[in-house]
Design a protein around this motif. Sequence first.
Motif, short mmCIF file in Angstrom:
data_model
loop_
_atom_site.label_atom_id
_atom_site.label_comp_id
_atom_site.label_asym_id
_atom_site.label_seq_id
_atom_site.Cartn_x
_atom_site.Cartn_y
_atom_site.Cartn_z
N ARG A 1 33.84 56.05 27.84
CA ARG A 1 34.99 56.37 28.69
C ARG A 1 35.33 55.19 29.60
N GLN A 2 34.31 54.60 30.22
CA GLN A 2 34.55 53.47 31.11
C GLN A 2 35.14 52.28 30.37
N TYR A 3 34.61 51.99 29.19
CA TYR A 3 35.09 50.83 28.45
C TYR A 3 36.53 51.05 27.97
N ALA A 4 36.85 52.29 27.58
CA ALA A 4 38.23 52.60 27.19
C ALA A 4 39.17 52.46 28.39
N GLN A 5 38.73 52.96 29.54
CA GLN A 5 39.54 52.82 30.76
C GLN A 5 39.74 51.35 31.11
N LEU A 6 38.70 50.56 30.93
CA LEU A 6 38.79 49.13 31.22
C LEU A 6 39.86 48.47 30.36
N TRP A 7 39.81 48.70 29.04
CA TRP A 7 40.78 48.08 28.15
C TRP A 7 42.20 48.57 28.45
N THR B 1 42.14 50.13 38.39
CA THR B 1 41.19 50.71 37.42
C THR B 1 40.18 49.68 36.95
N VAL B 2 40.65 48.46 36.68
CA VAL B 2 39.75 47.40 36.23
C VAL B 2 38.68 47.13 37.27
N GLU B 3 39.07 46.97 38.52
CA GLU B 3 38.11 46.68 39.59
C GLU B 3 37.14 47.84 39.79
N GLY C 1 30.75 41.47 40.02
CA GLY C 1 31.48 41.13 41.23
C GLY C 1 32.68 40.24 41.03
N ALA C 2 33.05 39.92 39.80
CA ALA C 2 34.20 39.04 39.55
C ALA C 2 35.09 39.69 38.49
N PRO C 3 35.89 40.69 38.87
CA PRO C 3 36.68 41.41 37.87
C PRO C 3 37.67 40.52 37.13
N ASP C 4 38.21 39.51 37.82
CA ASP C 4 39.17 38.62 37.14
C ASP C 4 38.50 37.81 36.05
N LEU C 5 37.31 37.28 36.33
CA LEU C 5 36.58 36.51 35.32
C LEU C 5 36.19 37.40 34.15
N PHE C 6 35.74 38.62 34.45
CA PHE C 6 35.35 39.54 33.39
C PHE C 6 36.56 39.93 32.55
N ALA C 7 37.69 40.14 33.18
CA ALA C 7 38.90 40.52 32.45
C ALA C 7 39.32 39.42 31.49
N ARG C 8 39.26 38.19 31.97
CA ARG C 8 39.66 37.07 31.10
C ARG C 8 38.69 36.89 29.94
N ALA C 9 37.41 37.10 30.21
CA ALA C 9 36.41 36.96 29.15
C ALA C 9 36.55 38.08 28.12
N THR C 10 36.94 39.27 28.55
CA THR C 10 37.08 40.40 27.64
C THR C 10 38.30 40.25 26.73
N LEU C 11 39.43 39.90 27.32
CA LEU C 11 40.66 39.79 26.54
C LEU C 11 40.79 38.45 25.82
N VAL D 1 27.93 23.09 39.64
CA VAL D 1 27.51 23.93 40.76
C VAL D 1 28.49 25.09 40.96
N ALA D 2 29.79 24.79 40.82
CA ALA D 2 30.81 25.84 40.96
C ALA D 2 30.64 26.91 39.90
N MET D 3 30.36 26.49 38.67
CA MET D 3 30.17 27.45 37.60
C MET D 3 28.95 28.33 37.87
N LYS D 4 27.87 27.71 38.36
CA LYS D 4 26.67 28.47 38.66
C LYS D 4 26.93 29.51 39.74
N GLU D 5 27.62 29.12 40.80
CA GLU D 5 27.92 30.06 41.88
C GLU D 5 28.84 31.18 41.39
N ARG D 6 29.75 30.81 40.49
CA ARG D 6 30.66 31.83 39.95
C ARG D 6 29.89 32.86 39.13
N LEU D 7 28.92 32.38 38.35
CA LEU D 7 28.11 33.30 37.55
C LEU D 7 27.24 34.18 38.44
N LYS D 8 26.73 33.64 39.52
CA LYS D 8 25.92 34.43 40.45
C LYS D 8 26.76 35.54 41.08
N SER D 9 28.01 35.23 41.38
CA SER D 9 28.89 36.26 41.95
C SER D 9 29.32 37.26 40.89
#
Length: 608
Positions: free
Chosen positions: A408-414, A424-426, A435-445, A473-481
């Motif tokens: 259900r959650q994954y269908a709602q996400l898409w 809904t995405v957040e 903690g990074a819905p925008d990054l996750f959204a871009r990686a999913t689509l 370093v920026a990429m590492k911090e982004r992944l941690k978030s």
Amino acid sequence: MYRIFLRGARPDTLFKSSARYFSSTVPPLTLERPSRLTKYARRAAYISLGFGAGYVADRELYASTITRNTRTFWTCAMIALDYKLNFTPEKSESISSLHERVGERLLNLFSSNGGLYIKFGQAIGANAALLPPPIQAKFSRLFDDAPQVPYSVIARTFEAEFGRPPSGPNGIFAEFEETAVASASIAQVHRARLKREDGTPGEVVAVKVQKPAVAKQMEPDLAAFGLVMKLYEYFFDLPAYFVVDFISDHMRQELDFQNEARNGARTAEFVSQDPTLADRVYIPKTYPEFTTKRVLTAEWIDGVRMSDRASIQRLMGDVQALPTSMQPLGKPLSGDLSSAGPLKGGVRWIMQTMVDLFGAQIFRWGWVHCDPHPGNIFIRPHPGRPGQPQLVLLDHGLYVRLNPEFQRQYAQLWKGLLAVDLGTVEKVVGEWGIGAPDLFARATLMRPMAFGKKKKKEDGVIKKKMTQYEASVAMKERLKSFLLDTDKMPKELIFIGRNMRISIVQGNNQMFGSPVNRIKITGYAAADALPRAPQLSARQRAWEYLHQGVFYTVMFSTDVAFWASHARKWVTGARGGNEGFEDELEKQIVELAKTQYGVEIDPASFNA
């Protein structure tokens, strides 16, 4: 006993004079001490002999487990030391060379160890876009192929499993080809014929035989994998170990061929009960009486692998759709299909069926094939419908079961992603501890995704040119978030992301010139599944149907973008262009990652 005495001589005098005589005529004995060089050479010889005996014993008795694990820890130690010494602001310009060395070491490690290490490498490579470009390029070269073991080893496996050889008067099969038709890191496949009751050859089958070393190596390899992930967390301060238990459990399942046979039967049942797929998709039947934990017998399929793109284009009559560099030069079709004419539907039919199949697995069945590389998908002429194609899905060793809540959650996400319903995405991403819905959204689509005001904020921050050190370093911090709470994150995402993005849908759609809008098809599968969820109340179901109408209206914009892309492709095609919808999305993703996050993505990683 006789005693002889000299006349007039006392015995004590006699013995003294004798001693003087011998001492004066015979030189004293002296023992030479070995030189230091000789001593060290002898010790080196003993040590070498000991290591040699240990190596042989490790190879013969433990399938080189000690050697492989030693190679693993040595490689990891060298990588950690290299980063410790050279990943500094002062050496920023040489960081690309550092990543190049690390990528080469990892590739050599996975290739040299083979077995489950190939699977580990492929799991990492499926998310290679998060790695530095030099490492991304290395993982694109990691293939699951390996030399086949001799027939004598295969015969011993049959004796151990069945108490009988593969063929011969007392054999399992009427015929058994000693040379394998395919060999991977875990198993190899032989062509054989079943034996009828009268002893004559029957139908052709594919016999998958597990390589003996794999079972001995499995637990030590998984232990080494866990320890390496622990060390990775310690040295790089990034969450990694949380996936170990989930991946290890599924790797163990993949080595049980009886479990693979059950998975295939279950998938065949899902397909047969799905009216949209029953005639388009086929799952080969297995033979339980000739299947054990280490041997799997299934029906033989003559078809063209998706990895053989040139032959796929010829089989489907779409040769002209290929880029010039990919068009076949008279190569015959693989399998026994050289006389097969062009099948109806073209590559568009293949991609439509493929996206429909994996959408059904995720959103309707909750039963997902987790090793969906192109070599596991065949296209063949439909045996009962001349001129029609059929998609055949192979290798059912690795599946993941989705619970209804995650579905259900994954269908709602898409649905939220495609309808730009960012609330809904957040909400969904937050429930998963991300903690990074925008990054996750871009990686999913696998396409850019704007998150309103947050995007404007970030645009003002990451406009300056970053050094390689600052970008890392920026990429590492982004992944941690990104991974805020790994306890909440559904581990199923590890495999689902691989299915829908790189290995199957996005990569193949791009290679075939983007014949379908895979984003729209997947979004529709998600949206259609929500109102049909069995646990909904009547009010909730009505609300879902109402919301679905709004969703279809929003989806019209995706259609416009898709057909505009094809119109541009048609215009530029006359001038030699051959890029499609997926190529445009890829370029946008690469540019977005570079400008917003300082992360450089190698385009080759999209096809890992």
